[in-house]
Design a protein around this motif. Sequence first.
Motif, PDB file in Angstrom:
ATOM      1  N   ARG A  43      17.185  41.194  77.812  1.00 27.74           N
ATOM      2  CA  ARG A  43      16.794  40.686  76.488  1.00 27.74           C
ATOM      3  C   ARG A  43      17.659  39.486  76.107  1.00 27.74           C
ATOM      4  O   ARG A  43      18.857  39.464  76.369  1.00 27.74           O
ATOM      5  CB  ARG A  43      17.018  41.754  75.411  1.00 27.74           C
ATOM      6  CG  ARG A  43      16.305  43.042  75.638  1.00 27.74           C
ATOM      7  CD  ARG A  43      14.943  43.041  74.994  1.00 27.74           C
ATOM      8  NE  ARG A  43      14.334  44.341  75.118  1.00 27.74           N
ATOM      9  CZ  ARG A  43      13.524  44.714  76.107  1.00 27.74           C
ATOM     10  NH1 ARG A  43      13.225  43.878  77.077  1.00 27.74           N
ATOM     11  NH2 ARG A  43      12.998  45.935  76.141  1.00 27.74           N
ATOM     12  N   LYS A  44      17.025  38.545  75.417  1.00 29.93           N
ATOM     13  CA  LYS A  44      17.800  37.428  74.858  1.00 29.93           C
ATOM     14  C   LYS A  44      18.754  37.959  73.796  1.00 29.93           C
ATOM     15  O   LYS A  44      18.388  38.877  73.048  1.00 29.93           O
ATOM     16  CB  LYS A  44      16.852  36.402  74.228  1.00 29.93           C
ATOM     17  CG  LYS A  44      16.207  35.480  75.240  1.00 29.93           C
ATOM     18  CD  LYS A  44      14.985  34.810  74.700  1.00 29.93           C
ATOM     19  CE  LYS A  44      15.271  33.618  73.857  1.00 29.93           C
ATOM     20  NZ  LYS A  44      14.076  32.754  73.693  1.00 29.93           N
ATOM     21  N   THR A  45      19.943  37.401  73.729  1.00 26.19           N
ATOM     22  CA  THR A  45      20.910  37.873  72.736  1.00 26.19           C
ATOM     23  C   THR A  45      20.524  37.429  71.327  1.00 26.19           C
ATOM     24  O   THR A  45      20.771  38.125  70.360  1.00 26.19           O
ATOM     25  CB  THR A  45      22.338  37.338  73.020  1.00 26.19           C
ATOM     26  OG1 THR A  45      22.266  35.918  73.142  1.00 26.19           O
ATOM     27  CG2 THR A  45      22.914  37.933  74.276  1.00 26.19           C
ATOM     28  N   ALA A  46      19.887  36.264  71.245  1.00 29.99           N
ATOM     29  CA  ALA A  46      19.640  35.698  69.915  1.00 29.99           C
ATOM     30  C   ALA A  46      18.327  36.173  69.323  1.00 29.99           C
ATOM     31  O   ALA A  46      17.372  36.448  70.045  1.00 29.99           O
ATOM     32  CB  ALA A  46      19.621  34.180  70.018  1.00 29.99           C
ATOM     33  N   GLY A  47      18.276  36.291  68.020  1.00 27.67           N
ATOM     34  CA  GLY A  47      17.023  36.528  67.319  1.00 27.67           C
ATOM     35  C   GLY A  47      16.623  35.228  66.653  1.00 27.67           C
ATOM     36  O   GLY A  47      16.603  34.184  67.302  1.00 27.67           O
ATOM     37  N   CYS A  48      16.334  35.297  65.328  1.00 32.54           N
ATOM     38  CA  CYS A  48      15.906  34.074  64.656  1.00 32.54           C
ATOM     39  C   CYS A  48      17.110  33.209  64.289  1.00 32.54           C
ATOM     40  O   CYS A  48      18.225  33.651  64.371  1.00 32.54           O
ATOM     41  CB  CYS A  48      15.133  34.405  63.395  1.00 32.54           C
ATOM     42  SG  CYS A  48      15.924  35.590  62.342  1.00 32.54           S
ATOM     43  N   THR A  67      11.485  39.444  67.079  1.00 33.04           N
ATOM     44  CA  THR A  67      12.883  39.008  67.003  1.00 33.04           C
ATOM     45  C   THR A  67      13.335  38.746  65.561  1.00 33.04           C
ATOM     46  O   THR A  67      14.397  38.175  65.341  1.00 33.04           O
ATOM     47  CB  THR A  67      13.121  37.728  67.841  1.00 33.04           C
ATOM     48  OG1 THR A  67      12.183  36.745  67.414  1.00 33.04           O
ATOM     49  CG2 THR A  67      12.945  37.986  69.314  1.00 33.04           C
ATOM     50  N   ALA A  68      12.520  39.185  64.610  1.00 36.36           N
ATOM     51  CA  ALA A  68      12.906  38.987  63.205  1.00 36.36           C
ATOM     52  C   ALA A  68      14.230  39.691  62.911  1.00 36.36           C
ATOM     53  O   ALA A  68      14.514  40.743  63.465  1.00 36.36           O
ATOM     54  CB  ALA A  68      11.812  39.554  62.301  1.00 36.36           C
ATOM     55  N   GLY A  69      15.007  39.076  62.058  1.00 36.38           N
ATOM     56  CA  GLY A  69      16.242  39.725  61.594  1.00 36.38           C
ATOM     57  C   GLY A  69      17.401  39.611  62.551  1.00 36.38           C
ATOM     58  O   GLY A  69      18.397  40.308  62.417  1.00 36.38           O
ATOM     59  N   GLY A  70      17.301  38.750  63.546  1.00 38.40           N
ATOM     60  CA  GLY A  70      18.463  38.465  64.368  1.00 38.40           C
ATOM     61  C   GLY A  70      18.561  39.203  65.679  1.00 38.40           C
ATOM     62  O   GLY A  70      19.645  39.310  66.249  1.00 38.40           O
ATOM     63  N   GLY A  71      17.471  39.713  66.208  1.00 40.00           N
ATOM     64  CA  GLY A  71      17.555  40.355  67.523  1.00 40.00           C
ATOM     65  C   GLY A  71      16.273  41.062  67.882  1.00 40.00           C
ATOM     66  O   GLY A  71      15.391  41.230  67.030  1.00 40.00           O
ATOM     67  N   TYR A  72      16.194  41.502  69.120  1.00 40.43           N
ATOM     68  CA  TYR A  72      14.963  42.101  69.642  1.00 40.43           C
ATOM     69  C   TYR A  72      14.713  43.478  69.026  1.00 40.43           C
ATOM     70  O   TYR A  72      15.538  44.384  69.166  1.00 40.43           O
ATOM     71  CB  TYR A  72      15.086  42.201  71.167  1.00 40.43           C
ATOM     72  CG  TYR A  72      13.852  42.748  71.842  1.00 40.43           C
ATOM     73  CD1 TYR A  72      12.696  41.990  71.938  1.00 40.43           C
ATOM     74  CD2 TYR A  72      13.855  44.014  72.391  1.00 40.43           C
ATOM     75  CE1 TYR A  72      11.561  42.488  72.556  1.00 40.43           C
ATOM     76  CE2 TYR A  72      12.730  44.525  73.019  1.00 40.43           C
ATOM     77  CZ  TYR A  72      11.588  43.743  73.097  1.00 40.43           C
ATOM     78  OH  TYR A  72      10.468  44.252  73.717  1.00 40.43           O
ATOM     79  N   GLU A 103      28.034  37.300  65.497  1.00 40.23           N
ATOM     80  CA  GLU A 103      26.826  37.822  64.855  1.00 40.23           C
ATOM     81  C   GLU A 103      27.213  38.990  63.944  1.00 40.23           C
ATOM     82  O   GLU A 103      28.258  39.625  64.163  1.00 40.23           O
ATOM     83  CB  GLU A 103      25.789  38.257  65.893  1.00 40.23           C
ATOM     84  CG  GLU A 103      26.196  39.461  66.717  1.00 40.23           C
ATOM     85  CD  GLU A 103      25.118  39.918  67.703  1.00 40.23           C
ATOM     86  OE1 GLU A 103      24.176  39.157  67.950  1.00 40.23           O
ATOM     87  OE2 GLU A 103      25.250  41.035  68.209  1.00 40.23           O
TER      88      GLU A 103
END
Lengths: 108, 456
Positions: free
Chosen positions: A103-108, B188-193, B295
């Motif tokens: 999974r990518k570490t970053a979200g929005c 990915t809303a809210g900063g992560g999967y 984060e």
Amino acid sequence: MKKLVSVMIVLAVFGIACLSFTSSASADEIKMVGVITKIDIAGKDAKTATATLKDNKSGNPIEITVNDDLTLDKFKDHRIVEGDEIRCKYEVIDGKNVSKYFRKTAGC
Amino acid sequence: MTMKGLLATVLYVSLGAAQVMAADHPGRETIEKNGYKGPETCEECHPGTAKNFLNTVHWKHASKVTNVDNLDPKQEYGMKNRIYTFCNGNDIVNNLKATPKNEKGKSKLTGCNTCHPGDHLCDVGSCGTKAEAAVDCLICHSSEYDYSKRKPYTNEKGQVVMSQDRSTKAALAIGKPSVKNCMTCHETAGGGYLIKRGFAFNAENDVHAAKKMVCVDCHKTKDHKIPTGFDPNNWANDGVRLNCSGCHGEKPHKDADFNRHVARIACQTCHIPTTGGAYSKDFTKWTKLPDGFYEPTTLQKDPNKLKPVYAWYNQTVKNEPHFIGPKGSRKDKNSKIYPFKVYQAKAYYNKLNGQLLSMDFAPPMATGDTLAGVASAAKTLGIKKYEPVPGWQTIYFANSHLVTKTKALTCENCHAPNGVLDFKQLGYSGKEVQKLTSPTIYFDKAVQKQKEKEEW
């Protein structure tokens, strides 16, 4: 003679124990975070791909085999690309680092 | 050929034709000949659509809200301007921009409005012909969208621009949005999967996905207005709503006893017995990542790994600085018992007025300095006097996905002394609780079911 046989048995048991420990250790999940430096995927219908991640801790390149459809799809449409940072869990199976979580570490 | 065979052939041919029609969106030759030029190409057959789209929640990230306490009915609210402790910032304070450099000398372009379907020059809520031309139609409608072409960059004027895939290849693969089209942003809303809503819409986790349904089969869209439920923490809406009974009716079960429950128990209560995602965050202390960025410190579980809490809900919302959640009671006949994901987070409050303070993520992302984030947000919002003190906020999220038929709660899951419903907390008297948790009310039915199961 009896003593020699006993020693051989003890050594054999020890050897088997070591081997089984090694094989179970290699099946454990290994966690890492790293940036993708290369993705190898053979076309749109590929069922497997290899991603090379540069381990953030050691700086070493780790080759990960990816087989799950969701991640493969993300490689194909470039939702995951070189330069993305990834949280990965993998198992060593037949000498390959097979991804269990990618999974990518970053979200929005 | 028998009648059945004839019907099957007709059906097969019709379905085949429908598939061909779906694959070949009209206008293919024009796009092949002229290439894709953005919304103006779409507008040749769909005139006025881009202009209308600018008036939807997906473009405005806000709407008037009528079911939430302590809001100005004249104002619009949503991701554009809300402050709560999942996204302690919003599109305004966390506008897509470069972070300061971290200790490794790295900066990155980030912001809440990264998912906005414009080009950032025409941003959340913008309007006019320029905004119409900036709509990224294909990110929702193409199955061949190349996401590597959609990324932020700084142009020669120093403005941050979000690029788009406007290739002919992507334009030739248009159609109804697929699950992937929706989830690319929403997962990915809210900063992560999968951390905010905590659900994965796939066959493993949702009965609708297992039946090959896609998001817009339930969120059936008209004129780009997308129906939503009444999530206590998802306020912005296009004025259209959906619920289970829209497809399943008011008597969805064969069993009359189950149907009786529908009057006071929401479908989700039995059919979504789990939840997932983040259940707590600390915005006052950020965690350093190996790449040198930070984060918010987050506790989270995979989909299906958390248990919901149950509360009466009449689809109106209590909105206070330390609590956002359902209103309702047993006495209120508009209320039903619903499941919720309870989420608790720590952030800074203004000691001078008790209000939650917003945070610009860019400074703490680079240095971990959370108070610098508060200061930056206060500057953007024009707040001159504030005294930041840490405090907790509780938020109830709707639990509306991860729907199951086979693992749904049944009689003994609720009507046992150790059942999932806390009847006392839900307003029942001691005597009623005793009755509600006695096997008397389900014993005969359970025996019958057990017999049916054991019969060979």
